[in-house]
Design a protein around this motif. Structure first.
Motif, PDB file in Angstrom:
ATOM      1  N   MET A 229       0.827  -1.201   0.000  1.00  0.00           N
ATOM      2  CA  MET A 229       0.000   0.000   0.000  1.00  0.00           C
ATOM      3  C   MET A 229       0.870   1.263   0.000  1.00  0.00           C
ATOM      4  O   MET A 229       0.449   2.261  -0.550  1.00  0.00           O
ATOM      5  CB  MET A 229      -0.914   0.003   1.223  1.00  0.00           C
ATOM      6  N   ALA A 230       2.041   1.181   0.587  1.00  0.00           N
ATOM      7  CA  ALA A 230       2.905   2.357   0.637  1.00  0.00           C
ATOM      8  C   ALA A 230       3.327   2.779  -0.769  1.00  0.00           C
ATOM      9  O   ALA A 230       3.355   3.974  -1.082  1.00  0.00           O
ATOM     10  CB  ALA A 230       4.131   2.084   1.499  1.00  0.00           C
ATOM     11  N   SER A 231       3.630   1.815  -1.608  1.00  0.00           N
ATOM     12  CA  SER A 231       4.015   2.143  -2.985  1.00  0.00           C
ATOM     13  C   SER A 231       2.851   2.756  -3.739  1.00  0.00           C
ATOM     14  O   SER A 231       3.019   3.721  -4.481  1.00  0.00           O
ATOM     15  CB  SER A 231       4.498   0.887  -3.718  1.00  0.00           C
ATOM     16  N   LEU A 232       1.664   2.198  -3.554  1.00  0.00           N
ATOM     17  CA  LEU A 232       0.482   2.739  -4.209  1.00  0.00           C
ATOM     18  C   LEU A 232       0.256   4.183  -3.782  1.00  0.00           C
ATOM     19  O   LEU A 232       0.017   5.056  -4.618  1.00  0.00           O
ATOM     20  CB  LEU A 232      -0.748   1.887  -3.895  1.00  0.00           C
ATOM     21  N   THR A 233       0.357   4.438  -2.503  1.00  0.00           N
ATOM     22  CA  THR A 233       0.177   5.798  -1.984  1.00  0.00           C
ATOM     23  C   THR A 233       1.187   6.751  -2.615  1.00  0.00           C
ATOM     24  O   THR A 233       0.839   7.862  -3.010  1.00  0.00           O
ATOM     25  CB  THR A 233       0.310   5.812  -0.450  1.00  0.00           C
ATOM     26  N   ARG A 234       2.416   6.302  -2.730  1.00  0.00           N
ATOM     27  CA  ARG A 234       3.461   7.138  -3.329  1.00  0.00           C
ATOM     28  C   ARG A 234       3.121   7.452  -4.782  1.00  0.00           C
ATOM     29  O   ARG A 234       3.211   8.600  -5.224  1.00  0.00           O
ATOM     30  CB  ARG A 234       4.824   6.449  -3.245  1.00  0.00           C
ATOM     31  N   TYR A 235       2.690   6.449  -5.537  1.00  0.00           N
ATOM     32  CA  TYR A 235       2.343   6.679  -6.939  1.00  0.00           C
ATOM     33  C   TYR A 235       1.147   7.618  -7.075  1.00  0.00           C
ATOM     34  O   TYR A 235       1.103   8.442  -7.984  1.00  0.00           O
ATOM     35  CB  TYR A 235       2.065   5.358  -7.660  1.00  0.00           C
ATOM     36  N   LEU A 236       0.193   7.491  -6.180  1.00  0.00           N
ATOM     37  CA  LEU A 236      -0.960   8.387  -6.227  1.00  0.00           C
ATOM     38  C   LEU A 236      -0.545   9.825  -5.921  1.00  0.00           C
ATOM     39  O   LEU A 236      -1.000  10.765  -6.582  1.00  0.00           O
ATOM     40  CB  LEU A 236      -2.036   7.923  -5.250  1.00  0.00           C
ATOM     41  N   LYS A 237       0.317  10.005  -4.932  1.00  0.00           N
ATOM     42  CA  LYS A 237       0.789  11.352  -4.598  1.00  0.00           C
ATOM     43  C   LYS A 237       1.571  11.963  -5.744  1.00  0.00           C
ATOM     44  O   LYS A 237       1.502  13.164  -5.982  1.00  0.00           O
ATOM     45  CB  LYS A 237       1.647  11.323  -3.334  1.00  0.00           C
ATOM     46  N   GLU A 238       2.317  11.114  -6.473  1.00  0.00           N
ATOM     47  CA  GLU A 238       3.113  11.581  -7.610  1.00  0.00           C
ATOM     48  C   GLU A 238       2.282  11.687  -8.888  1.00  0.00           C
ATOM     49  O   GLU A 238       2.808  12.073  -9.932  1.00  0.00           O
ATOM     50  CB  GLU A 238       4.287  10.628  -7.847  1.00  0.00           C
ATOM     51  N   LYS A 239       0.995  11.321  -8.802  1.00  0.00           N
ATOM     52  CA  LYS A 239       0.097  11.316  -9.963  1.00  0.00           C
ATOM     53  C   LYS A 239       0.621  10.399 -11.072  1.00  0.00           C
ATOM     54  O   LYS A 239       0.430  10.639 -12.260  1.00  0.00           O
ATOM     55  CB  LYS A 239      -0.127  12.731 -10.515  1.00  0.00           C
ATOM     56  N   ASP A 240       1.306   9.320 -10.666  1.00  0.00           N
ATOM     57  CA  ASP A 240       1.780   8.312 -11.613  1.00  0.00           C
ATOM     58  C   ASP A 240       0.692   7.245 -11.727  1.00  0.00           C
ATOM     59  O   ASP A 240       0.759   6.187 -11.102  1.00  0.00           O
ATOM     60  CB  ASP A 240       3.106   7.711 -11.127  1.00  0.00           C
ATOM     61  N   HIS A 241      -0.314   7.554 -12.532  1.00  0.00           N
ATOM     62  CA  HIS A 241      -1.490   6.701 -12.608  1.00  0.00           C
ATOM     63  C   HIS A 241      -1.217   5.365 -13.299  1.00  0.00           C
ATOM     64  O   HIS A 241      -1.875   4.375 -12.998  1.00  0.00           O
ATOM     65  CB  HIS A 241      -2.631   7.443 -13.292  1.00  0.00           C
ATOM     66  N   ILE A 242      -0.241   5.329 -14.184  1.00  0.00           N
ATOM     67  CA  ILE A 242       0.092   4.065 -14.850  1.00  0.00           C
ATOM     68  C   ILE A 242       0.571   3.045 -13.820  1.00  0.00           C
ATOM     69  O   ILE A 242       0.112   1.900 -13.800  1.00  0.00           O
ATOM     70  CB  ILE A 242       1.143   4.283 -15.955  1.00  0.00           C
ATOM     71  N   GLU A 243       1.476   3.453 -12.975  1.00  0.00           N
ATOM     72  CA  GLU A 243       1.988   2.545 -11.943  1.00  0.00           C
ATOM     73  C   GLU A 243       0.918   2.236 -10.904  1.00  0.00           C
ATOM     74  O   GLU A 243       0.801   1.106 -10.436  1.00  0.00           O
ATOM     75  CB  GLU A 243       3.232   3.133 -11.266  1.00  0.00           C
TER      76      GLU A 243
END
Length: 87
Positions: free
Chosen positions: A1-15
């Motif tokens: 979940m931590a990685s998902l949260t990071r990608y969401l904060k970075e707006k990296d929707h592909i990841e």
């Protein structure tokens, strides 16, 4: 979940979408917010129909008390407009 949260904060929707798929396959209960963010990520990738499914599911489950209820309604409007433009 931590990685998902990071990608969401970075707006990296592909990841982020990769992580949503993994979470979905685990068949474990997830917070309503995951459904909202999944819809948001799908919409950012112009996957309007799939985004609408997730956003409607979020609104139905979380209701007006949901933290992202108003934002979800705005994204639903955006997704519907995107569908109309793509016709």
């Amino acid at each position: 979940m931590a990685s998902l949260t990071r990608y969401l904060k970075e707006k990296d929707h592909i990841e982020a979408l990769k992580y949503f798929e993994v979470l979905d396959r685990l068949n474990t209960p997830l917070p309503d917010s995951i459904t909202y963010f999944w819809g948001e990520s799908l919409l950012s990738r112009r996957e309007s129909k799939a985004a609408l499914e997730k956003l409607y599911a979020y609104v139905q489950k979380a209701g007006k008390q949901g933290k992202y209820y108003t934002k979800a309604l705005q994204l639903i409007t955006e997704a519907e407009a995107q569908l109309d433009r793509d016709l």
